[in-house]
Design a protein around this motif. Structure first.
Motif, PDB file in Angstrom:
ATOM      1  N   TRP A  26       2.149   5.177  -5.549  1.00 24.30           N
ATOM      2  CA  TRP A  26       1.477   4.090  -6.244  1.00 24.30           C
ATOM      3  C   TRP A  26       2.385   2.859  -6.220  1.00 24.30           C
ATOM      4  CZ3 TRP A  26      -3.493   4.623  -7.821  1.00 24.30           C
ATOM      5  CH2 TRP A  26      -3.992   5.925  -7.908  1.00 24.30           C
ATOM      6  N   ILE A  27       1.833   1.738  -5.843  1.00 19.65           N
ATOM      7  CA  ILE A  27       2.576   0.480  -5.801  1.00 19.65           C
ATOM      8  C   ILE A  27       1.892  -0.521  -6.721  1.00 19.65           C
ATOM      9  CG2 ILE A  27       3.310  -1.457  -4.346  1.00 19.65           C
ATOM     10  CD1 ILE A  27       3.526   0.492  -2.017  1.00 19.65           C
ATOM     11  N   ASN A  28       2.662  -1.083  -7.626  1.00 26.11           N
ATOM     12  CA  ASN A  28       2.105  -2.038  -8.575  1.00 26.11           C
ATOM     13  C   ASN A  28       1.856  -3.386  -7.903  1.00 26.11           C
ATOM     14  OD1 ASN A  28       2.101  -0.268 -10.782  1.00 26.11           O
ATOM     15  ND2 ASN A  28       4.242  -0.706 -11.233  1.00 26.11           N
ATOM     16  N   LEU A  29       0.632  -3.844  -8.015  1.00 31.53           N
ATOM     17  CA  LEU A  29       0.250  -5.167  -7.533  1.00 31.53           C
ATOM     18  C   LEU A  29      -0.334  -5.923  -8.713  1.00 31.53           C
ATOM     19  CD1 LEU A  29      -1.475  -4.139  -4.163  1.00 31.53           C
ATOM     20  CD2 LEU A  29       0.852  -4.990  -4.488  1.00 31.53           C
ATOM     21  N   GLY A  30       0.512  -6.699  -9.382  1.00 35.43           N
ATOM     22  CA  GLY A  30       0.069  -7.360 -10.602  1.00 35.43           C
ATOM     23  C   GLY A  30      -0.158  -6.324 -11.682  1.00 35.43           C
ATOM     24  N   SER A  31      -1.354  -6.353 -12.284  1.00 33.48           N
ATOM     25  CA  SER A  31      -1.662  -5.411 -13.360  1.00 33.48           C
ATOM     26  C   SER A  31      -2.238  -4.100 -12.844  1.00 33.48           C
ATOM     27  CB  SER A  31      -2.663  -6.048 -14.332  1.00 33.48           C
ATOM     28  OG  SER A  31      -3.881  -6.355 -13.662  1.00 33.48           O
ATOM     29  N   LEU A  32      -2.425  -4.001 -11.526  1.00 33.04           N
ATOM     30  CA  LEU A  32      -3.025  -2.807 -10.947  1.00 33.04           C
ATOM     31  C   LEU A  32      -1.998  -1.987 -10.185  1.00 33.04           C
ATOM     32  CD1 LEU A  32      -6.382  -4.221  -9.526  1.00 33.04           C
ATOM     33  CD2 LEU A  32      -6.008  -3.047 -11.688  1.00 33.04           C
ATOM     34  N   SER A  33      -2.240  -0.693 -10.140  1.00 29.45           N
ATOM     35  CA  SER A  33      -1.420   0.209  -9.349  1.00 29.45           C
ATOM     36  C   SER A  33      -2.297   0.727  -8.210  1.00 29.45           C
ATOM     37  CB  SER A  33      -0.925   1.365 -10.223  1.00 29.45           C
ATOM     38  OG  SER A  33       0.025   2.137  -9.539  1.00 29.45           O
TER      39      SER A  33
END
Length: 357
Positions: free
Chosen positions: A219-226
């Motif tokens: 899982w990679i965090n992109l802003g508030s989303l993973s």
């Protein structure tokens, strides 16, 4: 021929006939058994398209179409074995790519696992796990929202305010259950599972799902989303788990009853949506960022029993129980940017039907 000889001949013939029939039945059973690739190996058994009685003449046109449409990888599994695997546009079997919203179904599956373990109850309100104030709605409005509303996209929260899922961005628009809208608030299920398991989301996901079926990725965090990233075969492993009704070899990873519930209509507004799964064969559907209802099947060229994980820019997992198929597509957007469904789905199924029918 005397009577005794005749009786013996009949018995021997019957025995041989039964033995042959049993052998054929056993062979057919073995041919139809689901294959699972080993957990700690990249090896994966294949099956020849010629042995499946598919139309080999249409395979190359399918591959040409996929390459033309910005595809990076494509896999067809039949009974778990690889019938077709191809990589395009400088991609290969070791490279990672993002699942986008196709990864929503990973959250669905882990939610089912957490419920089976007694950590959560999907009928309970979200605030029971996250506390009150996780939205900007009033307490009464917020307390209407259950975990099932998150998984079915019926939270009633405003879907026009962007991807951020902080309380100030989660504003009331309608009572939970009364409005279907594609919204990233589903990621609150990850927070719920993290809270109830006393583990971070990635650790729980890895131990309960990823590692048990030999997936890789992270899982990679992109802003508030993973967002989940993996190689293509890891996506295929997940599709195979779901197609096998939650089993992996002799292990039951997730209950078939939950998967059946997740892959059926979850509310009475968008008939073509389960718990973050898209469903074909219904008589109407809604699309992201729209409150319009469209008549007809989600993907007319696809089998009625197909259900799918669909992600931004045409990340696809198609599961077709009636044909024992799992189909994976990763890549850039086939045409223009999209959130889930696109015209590419129907065009791809036209090409697929030419091969498999």
């Amino acid at each position: 021929m005397n009577k005794l000889t005749y009786v013996i001949l009949i018995l021997v013939t019957s025995f041989l006939s039964c033995s042959t029939d049993d052998a054929i039945t056993k062979e057919e059973s073995n041919n139809n058994a689901t294959y699972f690739p080993p957990l700690n190996s990249n090896s994966w058994e294949t099956t020849a398209i010629s042995d499946l009685d598919w139309n080999e003449n249409h395979v190359q046109p399918l591959l040409d179409f996929l390459e033309e449409k910005n595809t990076k990888s494509f896999i067809i599994l039949h009974h778990g074995k690889i019938a077709l695997e191809a990589y395009f546009n400088n991609h290969d079997d070791s490279k990672l790519w993002y699942w986008a919203s196709a990864g929503k179904t990973l959250t669905t599956t882990v939610s089912g696992i957490a419920q089976e373990e007694g950590l959560i109850n999907l009928d309970n309100k979200v605030s029971e796990y996250l506390g009150t104030g996780w939205t900007s709605a009033t307490l009464d409005q917020e307390n209407l929202i259950t975990c099932k509303h998150l998984l079915s996209m019926t939270s009633g929260l405003d879907d026009s305010l962007g991807d951020d899922v902080s309380p100030e961005n989660l504003q009331y628009l309608a009572n939970a259950g009364s409005r279907w809208a594609y919204h990233n608030v589903y990621v609150k299920m990850q927070d719920i599972i993290s809270t109830t398991s006393n583990q971070n989301w990635s650790d729980y996901f890895n131990s309960k799902l990823r590692d048990k079926i030999g997936m890789t990725g992270q899982w990679i965090n992109l802003g508030s989303l993973s967002v989940y990233w993996s190689n293509t075969r890891s996506m295929a492993r997940f599709g195979l788990l779901i197609a096998a009704q939650g089993t992996w070899e002799d292990a039951q990873i997730i209950s078939p009853e939950f998967l059946t519930e997740a892959a059926n209509t979850s509310q009475n507004i968008n008939k073509s949506y389960g718990y973050l799964w898209w469903l074909n064969g219904k008589d109407s559907y809604h699309l992201p960022q729209s409150q319009l209802e469209f008549n007809g099947k989600l993907i007319p060229n696809a089998p009625n029993d197909m259900y799918a994980a669909l992600g931004k820019n045409d990340q696809k997992i198609y599961i077709i129980p009636s044909k024992d198929l799992v189909i994976i597509r990763m890549g850039e957007a086939a045409d223009g940017d999209n959130f889930a469904l696109s015209s590419f789905d129907n065009d791809l199924w036209e090409k697929l039907n030419a091969v498999i029918e």
